[in-house]
Design a protein around this motif. Structure first.
Motif, PDB file in Angstrom:
ATOM      1  N   VAL A 141      -9.606   3.303   7.260  1.00  0.00           N
ATOM      2  CA  VAL A 141      -9.627   1.848   7.065  1.00  0.00           C
ATOM      3  C   VAL A 141      -8.412   1.388   6.275  1.00  0.00           C
ATOM      4  N   MET A 142      -8.122   2.054   5.181  1.00  0.00           N
ATOM      5  CA  MET A 142      -7.022   1.609   4.328  1.00  0.00           C
ATOM      6  C   MET A 142      -5.681   1.698   5.046  1.00  0.00           C
ATOM      7  N   ALA A 143      -5.510   2.736   5.855  1.00  0.00           N
ATOM      8  CA  ALA A 143      -4.246   2.892   6.568  1.00  0.00           C
ATOM      9  C   ALA A 143      -4.150   1.955   7.764  1.00  0.00           C
ATOM     10  N   THR A 144      -5.219   1.851   8.538  1.00  0.00           N
ATOM     11  CA  THR A 144      -5.193   1.003   9.732  1.00  0.00           C
ATOM     12  C   THR A 144      -5.083  -0.461   9.357  1.00  0.00           C
ATOM     13  N   GLU A 145      -5.678  -0.851   8.237  1.00  0.00           N
ATOM     14  CA  GLU A 145      -5.628  -2.237   7.807  1.00  0.00           C
ATOM     15  C   GLU A 145      -4.196  -2.705   7.524  1.00  0.00           C
ATOM     16  N   CYS A 146      -3.335  -1.773   7.148  1.00  0.00           N
ATOM     17  CA  CYS A 146      -1.939  -2.143   6.925  1.00  0.00           C
ATOM     18  C   CYS A 146      -1.324  -2.694   8.200  1.00  0.00           C
ATOM     19  N   LYS A 147      -1.644  -2.056   9.328  1.00  0.00           N
ATOM     20  CA  LYS A 147      -1.128  -2.510  10.614  1.00  0.00           C
ATOM     21  C   LYS A 147      -1.734  -3.853  11.013  1.00  0.00           C
ATOM     22  N   LEU A 148      -3.039  -3.996  10.859  1.00  0.00           N
ATOM     23  CA  LEU A 148      -3.728  -5.196  11.322  1.00  0.00           C
ATOM     24  C   LEU A 148      -3.407  -6.423  10.478  1.00  0.00           C
ATOM     25  N   SER A 149      -3.209  -6.227   9.197  1.00  0.00           N
ATOM     26  CA  SER A 149      -3.027  -7.366   8.288  1.00  0.00           C
ATOM     27  C   SER A 149      -1.580  -7.547   7.838  1.00  0.00           C
ATOM     28  N   ASN A 150      -0.658  -6.839   8.521  1.00  0.00           N
ATOM     29  CA  ASN A 150       0.764  -6.943   8.189  1.00  0.00           C
ATOM     30  C   ASN A 150       1.042  -6.623   6.719  1.00  0.00           C
ATOM     31  N   LEU A 151       0.326  -5.635   6.230  1.00  0.00           N
ATOM     32  CA  LEU A 151       0.587  -5.160   4.875  1.00  0.00           C
ATOM     33  C   LEU A 151       1.742  -4.163   4.921  1.00  0.00           C
ATOM     34  N   ASN A 152       2.582  -4.232   3.933  1.00  0.00           N
ATOM     35  CA  ASN A 152       3.757  -3.357   3.886  1.00  0.00           C
ATOM     36  C   ASN A 152       3.343  -1.995   3.316  1.00  0.00           C
ATOM     37  N   TYR A 153       3.322  -0.990   4.183  1.00  0.00           N
ATOM     38  CA  TYR A 153       2.888   0.362   3.799  1.00  0.00           C
ATOM     39  C   TYR A 153       4.110   1.221   3.533  1.00  0.00           C
ATOM     40  N   ARG A 154       3.998   2.085   2.524  1.00  0.00           N
ATOM     41  CA  ARG A 154       5.057   3.047   2.241  1.00  0.00           C
ATOM     42  C   ARG A 154       4.414   4.408   1.971  1.00  0.00           C
ATOM     43  N   ASN A 155       5.036   5.442   2.491  1.00  0.00           N
ATOM     44  CA  ASN A 155       4.506   6.784   2.293  1.00  0.00           C
ATOM     45  C   ASN A 155       4.811   7.278   0.874  1.00  0.00           C
ATOM     46  N   LEU A 156       3.883   8.040   0.312  1.00  0.00           N
ATOM     47  CA  LEU A 156       4.039   8.540  -1.054  1.00  0.00           C
ATOM     48  C   LEU A 156       5.291   9.405  -1.192  1.00  0.00           C
ATOM     49  N   SER A 157       5.659  10.081  -0.119  1.00  0.00           N
ATOM     50  CA  SER A 157       6.836  10.948  -0.158  1.00  0.00           C
ATOM     51  C   SER A 157       8.124  10.175  -0.456  1.00  0.00           C
ATOM     52  N   TYR A 158       8.115   8.868  -0.205  1.00  0.00           N
ATOM     53  CA  TYR A 158       9.270   8.013  -0.501  1.00  0.00           C
ATOM     54  C   TYR A 158       9.629   8.062  -1.989  1.00  0.00           C
ATOM     55  N   GLU A 168      -4.826   4.623  12.269  1.00  0.00           N
ATOM     56  CA  GLU A 168      -3.882   5.203  11.315  1.00  0.00           C
ATOM     57  C   GLU A 168      -4.676   5.989  10.280  1.00  0.00           C
ATOM     58  N   LYS A 169      -4.048   6.949   9.659  1.00  0.00           N
ATOM     59  CA  LYS A 169      -4.773   7.789   8.701  1.00  0.00           C
ATOM     60  C   LYS A 169      -3.815   8.252   7.600  1.00  0.00           C
ATOM     61  N   SER A 170      -4.270   8.134   6.382  1.00  0.00           N
ATOM     62  CA  SER A 170      -3.463   8.558   5.237  1.00  0.00           C
ATOM     63  C   SER A 170      -4.376   9.079   4.137  1.00  0.00           C
ATOM     64  N   LEU A 171      -3.832   9.990   3.354  1.00  0.00           N
ATOM     65  CA  LEU A 171      -4.538  10.459   2.159  1.00  0.00           C
ATOM     66  C   LEU A 171      -4.354   9.451   1.038  1.00  0.00           C
ATOM     67  N   PHE A 172      -5.436   9.172   0.352  1.00  0.00           N
ATOM     68  CA  PHE A 172      -5.381   8.282  -0.804  1.00  0.00           C
ATOM     69  C   PHE A 172      -6.039   8.959  -2.005  1.00  0.00           C
ATOM     70  N   VAL A 219       0.848  -1.192   0.000  1.00  0.00           N
ATOM     71  CA  VAL A 219       0.000   0.000   0.000  1.00  0.00           C
ATOM     72  C   VAL A 219       0.884   1.243   0.000  1.00  0.00           C
ATOM     73  N   ILE A 220       0.521   2.204  -0.832  1.00  0.00           N
ATOM     74  CA  ILE A 220       1.168   3.517  -0.817  1.00  0.00           C
ATOM     75  C   ILE A 220       0.085   4.570  -0.617  1.00  0.00           C
ATOM     76  N   GLY A 221       0.220   5.328   0.447  1.00  0.00           N
ATOM     77  CA  GLY A 221      -0.643   6.473   0.714  1.00  0.00           C
ATOM     78  C   GLY A 221       0.220   7.612   1.212  1.00  0.00           C
ATOM     79  N   ASN A 222      -0.382   8.636   1.749  1.00  0.00           N
ATOM     80  CA  ASN A 222       0.403   9.730   2.309  1.00  0.00           C
ATOM     81  C   ASN A 222      -0.127  10.053   3.697  1.00  0.00           C
ATOM     82  N   GLU A 223       0.704   9.849   4.685  1.00  0.00           N
ATOM     83  CA  GLU A 223       0.290   9.946   6.080  1.00  0.00           C
ATOM     84  C   GLU A 223      -0.329  11.297   6.406  1.00  0.00           C
ATOM     85  N   ILE A 224      -1.453  11.274   7.098  1.00  0.00           N
ATOM     86  CA  ILE A 224      -2.077  12.485   7.643  1.00  0.00           C
ATOM     87  C   ILE A 224      -1.519  12.679   9.041  1.00  0.00           C
TER      88      ILE A 224
END
Length: 438
Positions: free
Chosen positions: A184-201, A142-146, A117-122
């Motif tokens: 939901v999209m951001a928090t689910e990364c934590k709960l489901s062990n999804l590898n999240y990366r910030n868009l700024s990367y 967790e919260k991110s812009l998508f 998942v790639i979003g941008n952290e709020i």
């Protein structure tokens, strides 16, 4: 490795088409679709690769129809995945995102680094939507812009499964709230062990990627567009509406934006932002003078001597802002509303003290614009040097609106009084007094 990009929209115009054409340039190896929400409008017939959805699809796939596709940013992704399940990665971009990046490269990085998942952290700790998700989670939200979001197939499946669980949970506990998609999209990364990366990367900067700082298409030429995303890009009306609904004070970014706009209304709205300081107002006025000059308000070319002086009024009313509101009339730009408001009385007045006798060239008067001029019938403008001997220079007999009205004075005086020669209510927007002397 296959990926698809879904350009999400619910309307179509020239600005949206520009964003779509820009998106096409950024996608070489993926499949590009227009994901059109036809709940309230039909997709134009000239568009190709359109996937049409309506809010009825939300319930059809077992989701809760609370807020539709735009409150639940993940819903469009879920529906698209169910319609097009054969891709390894999915990109969902809203119609007002400016894409200035090669999406093939981002997808390749996702594959090589196992990013889901790639979003941008709020980063706003007081994010107002967090409370909508709290009943559904036992972890920190967790919260991110998508506005543009990137997802592996595994991520979409996990989010969909969580939403179905949440629908059952909501019904069981009779909950009114429904968690917003960004949570939901951001928090689910934590709960489901999804590898999240910030868009700024992936970006040189994301200085113009936000939910509430709109950008005009014409302004993008002043921005560093290397490997970045811009949001929201919008038309002029939406720019004005969103800017002044969400900001209460001028800042450097907004000052730079309005510096490239030749619209008097934008400067006036900026001037009267609620939390502006006097220094802020001066800067806005100076930029107004530089960019627009006297085309709208001729006093711009003259030496203003009224700003910063003291003013008084005969009474206040229930509509008054304070007992000291008389000074609110001494603006550099009109407010387009009343600045002071007396009570109903005999001969209500407003008085300006220039602090010493000065040569007065002109007075510009702006009456309250929303009521017309019927309340300023019998309005009198008089001057005095000693508060005892008054000379009347102008009397208005009809019900015309005094707006940007120039009254030539060319006389020496210290005091200017504007009053009604009858029973009535006096309310003024702005008074500007000019002089040939410095």
């Amino acid at each position: 490795m296959k990926y698809a990009v879904f350009f999400k929209t619910h309307k179509w115009d020239s600005i949206i088409e520009t964003q779509y054409e820009r998106m096409k340039e950024s996608v070489q190896n993926g499949d590009l679709y227009i994901l059109y929400d036809e709940t309230f409008s039909r997709a134009p017939t000239h568009l190709s690769n359109v996937i049409s959805i309506t809010q009825s699809d939300i319930e059809r796939v077992g989701l809760v129809n609370h807020g539709g596709f735009w409150y639940n940013g993940d819903y469009g992704g879920i529906v698209s995945f169910l319609l097009k399940p054969d891709y390894d990665f999915y990109v969902f971009s809203e119609y007002d995102v400016g894409v200035y990046h090669n999406l093939d490269n981002i997808i390749a990085t996702m594959k090589n680094e196992n990013i889901d998942v790639i979003g941008n952290e709020i980063k706003d700790s007081n994010w107002i939507h967090a409370s909508s998700a709290q009943p559904y989670y036992n972890v920190e939200i967790e919260k991110s812009l998508f506005c543009i979001g990137f997802f592996s197939r595994r991520a979409i499946v996990n989010i969909y499964a969580r939403r179905l669980q949440q629908a059952i949970f909501r019904k069981k506990h009779n909950l009114e709230f429904w968690p917003i998609g960004e949570a939901v999209m951001a928090t689910e990364c934590k709960l489901s062990n999804l590898n999240y990366r910030n868009l700024s990367y992936f970006c040189g900067n994301l200085d113009n990627y936000n939910w509430n700082e709109p950008i005009l298409e014409n302004y993008t030429k002043y921005i560093d567009l290397k490997d970045t995303f811009i949001h929201p890009i919008c038309d002029f009306d939406k720019f004005v509406k969103l800017t002044f609904e969400t900001q209460s004070k001028i800042d450097n970014k907004l000052m730079d934006k309005i510096s490239h706009i030749s619209d008097s209304n934008v400067y006036i709205k900026s001037y009267y932002m609620r939390d502006n300081t006097e220094s802020d107002k001066i800067k806005i006025y100076e930029k107004y003078v530089e960019n627009i000059g006297p085309k709208v308000f001729p006093y711009i070319n003259e030496n203003i001597i009224s700003y910063g002086c003291k003013a008084y009024q005969s009474s206040c009313s229930e509509y008054s802002f304070s007992e000291f509101e008389a000074n609110r009339v001494l603006n550099l730009l009109p407010r387009y509303h009343f600045s002071m408001h007396t009570d109903m009385e005999l001969n209500p007045w407003w008085l300006l003290d220039l602090e010493r006798e000065r040569h007065i060239s002109n007075l510009y008067i702006f009456d309250r614009p929303d009521l017309g001029g019927f309340r300023s019938i019998n309005l009198d403008v008089s001057i005095s040097s000693n508060m005892n001997d008054w000379t009347s220079l102008y009397v208005k007999k009809d019900d015309s609106l005094l707006w940007n009205k120039k009254i030539v004075i060319e006389s020496n005086a210290r005091y200017i009084k504007i009053s009604l020669l009858s029973i009535g209510i006096l309310h003024l927007d702005t008074i500007v007094v000019t002089s040939t002397e410095k």
